[in-house]
Scaffold this motif. Structure first.
Motif, PDB file in Angstrom:
ATOM      1  N   ALA A 156       6.359 -13.013   2.331  1.00 39.84           N
ATOM      2  CA  ALA A 156       6.676 -14.446   2.357  1.00 39.84           C
ATOM      3  C   ALA A 156       5.878 -15.187   3.427  1.00 39.84           C
ATOM      4  O   ALA A 156       6.010 -16.404   3.570  1.00 39.84           O
ATOM      5  CB  ALA A 156       8.173 -14.641   2.601  1.00 39.84           C
ATOM      6  N   GLN A 157       5.036 -14.457   4.184  1.00 36.26           N
ATOM      7  CA  GLN A 157       4.283 -15.066   5.280  1.00 36.26           C
ATOM      8  C   GLN A 157       2.806 -15.186   4.899  1.00 36.26           C
ATOM      9  O   GLN A 157       2.339 -14.566   3.945  1.00 36.26           O
ATOM     10  CB  GLN A 157       4.434 -14.235   6.551  1.00 36.26           C
ATOM     11  N   THR A 158       2.075 -16.000   5.667  1.00 34.30           N
ATOM     12  CA  THR A 158       0.651 -16.197   5.419  1.00 34.30           C
ATOM     13  C   THR A 158      -0.136 -15.928   6.693  1.00 34.30           C
ATOM     14  O   THR A 158       0.428 -15.833   7.782  1.00 34.30           O
ATOM     15  CB  THR A 158       0.369 -17.637   4.943  1.00 34.30           C
ATOM     16  N   GLY A 159      -1.444 -15.814   6.522  1.00 39.95           N
ATOM     17  CA  GLY A 159      -2.310 -15.577   7.669  1.00 39.95           C
ATOM     18  C   GLY A 159      -2.994 -14.223   7.564  1.00 39.95           C
ATOM     19  O   GLY A 159      -2.387 -13.246   7.106  1.00 39.95           O
ATOM     20  N   ASN A 160      -4.247 -14.151   8.004  1.00 43.36           N
ATOM     21  CA  ASN A 160      -5.010 -12.911   7.865  1.00 43.36           C
ATOM     22  C   ASN A 160      -4.392 -11.748   8.626  1.00 43.36           C
ATOM     23  O   ASN A 160      -4.451 -10.601   8.176  1.00 43.36           O
ATOM     24  CB  ASN A 160      -6.453 -13.134   8.331  1.00 43.36           C
ATOM     25  N   ALA A 161      -3.812 -12.033   9.791  1.00 44.65           N
ATOM     26  CA  ALA A 161      -3.187 -10.950  10.563  1.00 44.65           C
ATOM     27  C   ALA A 161      -2.011 -10.360   9.801  1.00 44.65           C
ATOM     28  O   ALA A 161      -1.805  -9.134   9.787  1.00 44.65           O
ATOM     29  CB  ALA A 161      -2.732 -11.471  11.922  1.00 44.65           C
ATOM     30  N   VAL A 162      -1.238 -11.224   9.144  1.00 43.71           N
ATOM     31  CA  VAL A 162      -0.106 -10.756   8.333  1.00 43.71           C
ATOM     32  C   VAL A 162      -0.611  -9.933   7.159  1.00 43.71           C
ATOM     33  O   VAL A 162      -0.058  -8.868   6.839  1.00 43.71           O
ATOM     34  CB  VAL A 162       0.729 -11.953   7.835  1.00 43.71           C
ATOM     35  N   TYR A 163      -1.676 -10.416   6.533  1.00 42.72           N
ATOM     36  CA  TYR A 163      -2.215  -9.698   5.370  1.00 42.72           C
ATOM     37  C   TYR A 163      -2.692  -8.302   5.771  1.00 42.72           C
ATOM     38  O   TYR A 163      -2.515  -7.328   5.023  1.00 42.72           O
ATOM     39  CB  TYR A 163      -3.370 -10.481   4.751  1.00 42.72           C
ATOM     40  N   GLU A 164      -3.308  -8.198   6.926  1.00 43.19           N
ATOM     41  CA  GLU A 164      -3.771  -6.889   7.387  1.00 43.19           C
ATOM     42  C   GLU A 164      -2.595  -5.933   7.621  1.00 43.19           C
ATOM     43  O   GLU A 164      -2.661  -4.750   7.279  1.00 43.19           O
ATOM     44  CB  GLU A 164      -4.595  -7.060   8.668  1.00 43.19           C
ATOM     45  N   GLN A 165      -1.504  -6.455   8.203  1.00 42.07           N
ATOM     46  CA  GLN A 165      -0.309  -5.627   8.391  1.00 42.07           C
ATOM     47  C   GLN A 165       0.254  -5.170   7.049  1.00 42.07           C
ATOM     48  O   GLN A 165       0.638  -4.005   6.880  1.00 42.07           O
ATOM     49  CB  GLN A 165       0.761  -6.425   9.152  1.00 42.07           C
ATOM     50  N   LEU A 166       0.304  -6.102   6.115  1.00 47.29           N
ATOM     51  CA  LEU A 166       0.880  -5.788   4.807  1.00 47.29           C
ATOM     52  C   LEU A 166       0.041  -4.724   4.092  1.00 47.29           C
ATOM     53  O   LEU A 166       0.589  -3.786   3.493  1.00 47.29           O
ATOM     54  CB  LEU A 166       0.959  -7.059   3.958  1.00 47.29           C
ATOM     55  N   VAL A 167      -1.271  -4.824   4.158  1.00 49.53           N
ATOM     56  CA  VAL A 167      -2.132  -3.845   3.490  1.00 49.53           C
ATOM     57  C   VAL A 167      -1.946  -2.463   4.104  1.00 49.53           C
ATOM     58  O   VAL A 167      -1.926  -1.443   3.382  1.00 49.53           O
ATOM     59  CB  VAL A 167      -3.608  -4.296   3.553  1.00 49.53           C
ATOM     60  N   VAL A 168      -1.803  -2.387   5.420  1.00 47.85           N
ATOM     61  CA  VAL A 168      -1.560  -1.096   6.069  1.00 47.85           C
ATOM     62  C   VAL A 168      -0.264  -0.480   5.538  1.00 47.85           C
ATOM     63  O   VAL A 168      -0.195   0.723   5.240  1.00 47.85           O
ATOM     64  CB  VAL A 168      -1.494  -1.257   7.598  1.00 47.85           C
ATOM     65  N   LEU A 169       0.763  -1.307   5.393  1.00 43.15           N
ATOM     66  CA  LEU A 169       2.031  -0.805   4.850  1.00 43.15           C
ATOM     67  C   LEU A 169       1.870  -0.367   3.396  1.00 43.15           C
ATOM     68  O   LEU A 169       2.435   0.658   2.977  1.00 43.15           O
ATOM     69  CB  LEU A 169       3.110  -1.885   4.963  1.00 43.15           C
ATOM     70  N   LEU A 170       1.113  -1.129   2.639  1.00 48.96           N
ATOM     71  CA  LEU A 170       0.907  -0.769   1.230  1.00 48.96           C
ATOM     72  C   LEU A 170       0.178   0.569   1.103  1.00 48.96           C
ATOM     73  O   LEU A 170       0.489   1.375   0.214  1.00 48.96           O
ATOM     74  CB  LEU A 170       0.112  -1.864   0.522  1.00 48.96           C
ATOM     75  N   LEU A 171      -0.771   0.809   1.976  1.00 45.77           N
ATOM     76  CA  LEU A 171      -1.462   2.099   1.959  1.00 45.77           C
ATOM     77  C   LEU A 171      -0.497   3.239   2.280  1.00 45.77           C
ATOM     78  O   LEU A 171      -0.567   4.322   1.687  1.00 45.77           O
ATOM     79  CB  LEU A 171      -2.616   2.089   2.970  1.00 45.77           C
ATOM     80  N   SER A 172       0.416   2.992   3.213  1.00 43.62           N
ATOM     81  CA  SER A 172       1.417   4.007   3.552  1.00 43.62           C
ATOM     82  C   SER A 172       2.386   4.214   2.391  1.00 43.62           C
ATOM     83  O   SER A 172       2.794   5.351   2.090  1.00 43.62           O
ATOM     84  CB  SER A 172       2.191   3.587   4.814  1.00 43.62           C
ATOM     85  N   ILE A 173       2.762   3.112   1.724  1.00 41.93           N
ATOM     86  CA  ILE A 173       3.656   3.213   0.558  1.00 41.93           C
ATOM     87  C   ILE A 173       2.979   4.023  -0.544  1.00 41.93           C
ATOM     88  O   ILE A 173       3.600   4.890  -1.192  1.00 41.93           O
ATOM     89  CB  ILE A 173       4.033   1.797   0.060  1.00 41.93           C
ATOM     90  N   ARG A 174       1.701   3.762  -0.768  1.00 39.62           N
ATOM     91  CA  ARG A 174       0.972   4.524  -1.788  1.00 39.62           C
ATOM     92  C   ARG A 174       0.946   6.013  -1.447  1.00 39.62           C
ATOM     93  O   ARG A 174       1.118   6.873  -2.332  1.00 39.62           O
ATOM     94  CB  ARG A 174      -0.466   3.984  -1.906  1.00 39.62           C
ATOM     95  N   ASP A 175       0.737   6.317  -0.149  1.00 37.95           N
ATOM     96  CA  ASP A 175       0.702   7.722   0.253  1.00 37.95           C
ATOM     97  C   ASP A 175       2.052   8.392   0.028  1.00 37.95           C
ATOM     98  O   ASP A 175       2.118   9.556  -0.387  1.00 37.95           O
ATOM     99  CB  ASP A 175       0.295   7.821   1.729  1.00 37.95           C
ATOM    100  N   CYS A 176       3.132   7.669   0.308  1.00 34.83           N
ATOM    101  CA  CYS A 176       4.470   8.241   0.071  1.00 34.83           C
ATOM    102  C   CYS A 176       4.678   8.548  -1.416  1.00 34.83           C
ATOM    103  O   CYS A 176       5.199   9.619  -1.773  1.00 34.83           O
ATOM    104  CB  CYS A 176       5.545   7.274   0.558  1.00 34.83           C
TER     105      CYS A 176
END
Length: 559
Positions: free
Chosen positions: A503-523
């Motif tokens: 629900a948030q915007t900004g490149n820093a937020v997007y970078e955090q979200l992508v890191v989490l998505l990569l971890s979710i994919r690994d799980c």
């Protein structure tokens, strides 16, 4: 140009300024390239002049007169110039040669002009450039020995009013004022070189007074005005060495100036730099003034500093100790300073007594200077008193209950092979704090969880977090540590942490979200449920498709 790359530009400017710079590539004009530098004009909201250093020790550096650049930032206009240079890399040698040729042609043209033609040219420049006119006026006054004229110009150059908006010199104007003030220092220094050192002494003192009056009205974030003050102090010392003023008068002036300086930190004059000028008579007067001032105000910072400097110079360690002992801090820091002084003087027993006294005289061990505890533990270990070191670490941890105190207790206890017992007691205290919901760890989380994570005891840390709570940062660390063995538990954490970021915007937020998505994919890979991840990320992309930077970042990582 080896230090200039797209990666270096992005690192120097940050992702936001770098991406904004991409939109200004067509706005760069008038590029000039030299050996290790480049300048250009970039048209944005206004017309900005930019200068880029290509091969600095820390990568590219630059200067731009846009508002953001004037605050010391590496702005989008500098990025645009850097990217333009990279795009023109093959033509840079030719541009450098062209710049050298232009400089050579200009020098040849000037050399060919007659005296009258040069005078006409200089007069034109004087009429257009007030700063150049002032510099030349100062040189002229110095050449003809016009002391009154130099004094008037010095006062004019140190007048802050032309630069002050609403009574204050903003950052954007501070550099110009500092440059102008530097011209006054140069003029005063020239007086000493031309045999008028006595006049130079008088003018440096007047300039110091004027500078002190305006210093608080200038945003000197770059330190330009501070450097002018240092240069002024150097000019005064040089003039004194040349003129040899009355030593007692000089001692009185230095004492008063040093007291003011130590409060303001402006010119940073050290009276002891003048020992060769003061001689025995002047130093005797200076010592008398300093001792009287310290006796009248033993807690004054400036008085203590001057008294300590004099005592150290004389090798009088007992007076140094007396200066510190007259104003002991309640956290043991001053006791530590005294202990170190005594150790340096080869008096270790007295040093240890002062350090231990610092502990005894600290009302609350939670507020003690940690460096004092470290000092004592090191001395105990050196003397073979390891149980005393462990006992001190235990007491300090019990009072402070921080992760650092836990780590220090662990390191000391391991040296004596008693960490198992110490750990149990320490964790009992931290567990009680956690149950009372008493935060104190990283990001306000539980110190218990921090300590268990630091011990690499992921199972116990997960249990503690589940039972007593944890901060999201701690949960993320926990998930990373258990993901290989407990992917389902880790997945639940990652999904919970990712949800608010969508629900948030900004490149820093997007970078955090992508890191989490990569971890979710690994799980999901570990759980052998790749279809579930595909469904999740497809729905996420559909709901967030308008966030183009996020979509691009996800594409780059194959999400």
């Amino acid at each position: 140009m080896g230090g200039l790359t797209k990666a270096n530009l992005k690192a120097r400017a940050g992702a936001r300024s770098y991406e904004r710079g991409l939109g200004y590539l067509d706005a760069v004009s008038g590029v000039e390239v030299g050996d290790g530098w480049a300048t250009a004009t970039v048209h944005g909201t206004d017309r900005y002049e930019v200068a880029l250093t290509l091969d600095g020790p820390g990568g590219p550096a630059g200067r731009c007169d846009c508002p953001y650049g004037m605050e010391g930032n590496f702005c989008k206009h500098l990025v645009a110039l850097g990217l333009t240079l990279l795009a023109q890399r093959s033509s840079l040698p030719r541009q450098r040669k062209a710049a050298r040729d232009r400089a050579h042609d200009l020098d040849a043209w000037l050399s060919a002009l007659s005296k009258d033609e040069l005078l006409t040219l200089v007069r034109e420049q004087i009429g257009e450039d007030r700063r150049l006119r002032r510099r030349l006026e100062l040189r002229a006054a110095g050449a003809r020995g016009d002391v009154a004229g130099i004094r008037a110009k010095v006062r004019e150059l140190l007048d802050v009013r032309p630069f002050a908006r609403y009574g204050y010199v903003e950052y954007a104007d501070a550099r110009a004022f500092a440059d102008q003030a530097g011209q006054a220092v140069s003029a005063i220094g020239a007086l000493t070189g031309s045999g008028r050192a006595t006049v130079a002494i008088e003018l440096t003192r007047e300039a110091m007074r004027l500078l002190a009056e305006v210093a608080t009205s200038v945003d000197d974030s770059d330190g330009g005005l501070g450097q002018v003050a240092v240069d002024l102090a150097d000019a005064h010392l040089e003039a004194c060495r040349a003129a040899r003023p009355d030593p007692e008068e000089l001692a009185h002036w230095l004492f008063g100036q040093a007291l003011r300086d130590l409060d303001t930190g402006l010119t940073d004059i050290d009276p002891l730099d003048y020992r060769d000028v003061l001689g025995d008579a002047g130093m005797t007067t200076l010592r008398k003034l300093v001792v009287e001032a310290w006796r009248g105000n033993r807690t004054g910072w400036a008085e203590k500093y001057l008294m300590e400097r004099l005592a150290k110079t004389a090798g009088d360690i007992d007076t140094v100790i007396a200066v510190h002992a007259a104003d002991l801090t309640p956290n043991g820091h001053t006791h530590l300073v005294i202990a170190r002084e005594l150790e340096s003087a080869g008096r270790p027993d007295e040093a240890l007594n002062w350090a231990e006294r610092g502990l005894r005289e600290t009302p609350d061990l939670a507020t003690v200077d940690t460096a004092l505890v470290d000092h004592l533990c090191e001395r105990y270990a050196r003397a073979g008193r390891l149980p005393d070191a462990v006992a001190l670490r235990r007491s300090h941890f019990s009072a402070r209950r921080s992760l650092l105190a836990y780590q220090q207790l662990r390191a000391t206890a391991r040296d004596t092979d008693c960490w198992s017992a110490e750990r149990e007691g320490a964790l009992t205290l931290l567990r009680a704090d956690a149950e009372r919901q008493q935060p104190g760890g990283w990001y306000g989380g539980s110190v218990l969880v921090d300590a268990l994570l630091d011990d690499r005891d992921a199972t116990a840390a997960w249990q503690a977090a589940t039972e007593t709570g944890a901060h999201d940062k701690q949960w993320l660390t926990l998930a990373d540590q258990v993901r290989a063995d407990r992917p389902a538990d880790a997945l639940a954490v990652y999904l919970r942490l990712a949800e608010p970021l969508t629900a948030q915007t900004g490149n820093a937020v997007y970078e955090q979200l992508v890191v989490l998505l990569l971890s979710i994919r690994d799980c999901h890979r570990r759980l052998d449920t790749p279809d579930a991840f595909t469904t999740y990320v497809t729905a996420l992309r559909a709901s967030l498709r308008r966030k183009r930077n996020l979509m691009r970042l996800m594409d780059e990582h194959g999400l």
